[in-house]
Design an enzyme around this catalytic site. Structure first.
Site, PDB file in Angstrom:
ATOM      1  N   MET A 128       0.849  -1.197   0.000  1.00 14.46           N
ATOM      2  CA  MET A 128       0.000   0.000   0.000  1.00 14.46           C
ATOM      3  C   MET A 128       0.889   1.253   0.000  1.00 14.46           C
ATOM      4  O   MET A 128       1.365   1.684  -1.038  1.00 14.46           O
ATOM      5  CB  MET A 128      -0.944  -0.021   1.214  1.00 14.46           C
ATOM      6  CG  MET A 128      -1.913  -1.179   1.212  1.00 14.46           C
ATOM      7  SD  MET A 128      -3.178  -0.985  -0.066  1.00 14.46           S
ATOM      8  CE  MET A 128      -4.190  -2.412   0.295  1.00 14.46           C
ATOM      9  N   CYS A 129       1.124   1.819   1.166  1.00 15.65           N
ATOM     10  CA  CYS A 129       1.837   3.093   1.226  1.00 15.65           C
ATOM     11  C   CYS A 129       3.312   2.990   0.849  1.00 15.65           C
ATOM     12  O   CYS A 129       3.860   3.915   0.256  1.00 15.65           O
ATOM     13  CB  CYS A 129       1.664   3.717   2.602  1.00 15.65           C
ATOM     14  SG  CYS A 129      -0.084   4.103   2.942  1.00 15.65           S
TER      15      CYS A 129
END
Length: 194
Positions: A128-129
């Site tokens: 994700m990030c």
């Protein structure tokens, strides 16, 4: 310096993304991978601070109702080992989306002002990030290194009953980043030996 084929710039910035207490809530996130992630992140932070290289902390302030990463939730706080080292950080970026480049203050502007062209991206979640930040950094022209063993993620369900384990997602991230030319996927040991 070069060792193991990795050349680290004297001012290479270590990004430590979203290493927050809320990610310890297994009832919220489900099964995770890589229990060594925190120790590897701590080792990188120590090495960066010992060599005087900049450490950038990134903290997610979720806008999702009931999120354990919301700014008013105890889970928003950094995990203890990051909080203990936060005083020596060069920059704190607060964000509400996946990319650390869409936060406050402006990460790219700070990196430019510091003359930094190489980033080491670590933290949570791998797919994700961490992956989003690494992809965007690659697109912006930075030399990006991702020590995959200094990240972790969680099992994830997709459409129509599809799902991947945390390890499968981490493998996909490694292939996406390295194979796609966004970043070089490395290990913590390789970076510590540089």
């Amino acid at each position: 310096m070069t060792k193991n084929g990795i050349a680290l710039a004297p001012n290479a910035a270590l990004l430590v993304i979203d290493v927050q207490k809320g990610f310890d809530d297994a009832s919220y996130w489900g099964p995770r991978n890589n229990p060594a992630a925190e120790a590897n992140i701590a080792a990188l932070m120590d090495a960066w601070q010992e060599t005087g290289r900049p450490v950038v902390l990134v903290q997610h302030a979720s806008r999702t109702a009931g999120s354990v990463l919301a700014a008013d939730h105890p889970g928003h706080a950094f995990k203890e080992f990051v909080a203990d080292r936060a005083g020596k950080a060069s920059l704190l970026v607060t964000k509400t989306v996946n990319s650390s480049f869409y936060g406050t203050p402006d990460l790219a502007a700070w990196l430019t002002a510091q003359g930094i062209g190489q980033l080491v991206v670590s933290g949570i979640q791998t797919n994700m990030c961490v992956e989003t930040t690494a992809r965007m950094a690659g697109n912006l022209g930075y030399d990006v290194l991702v020590p995959l063993d200094a990240t972790h993620t969680f099992d994830l369900a997709g459409p129509d009953g599809l799902g991947l384990t945390a390890d499968e997602l981490a493998t996909a991230t490694a292939v996406n980043l390295h194979g796609g030319g966004f970043a070089r996927v490395v290990t913590t040991a390789e970076l510590l030996g540089s």
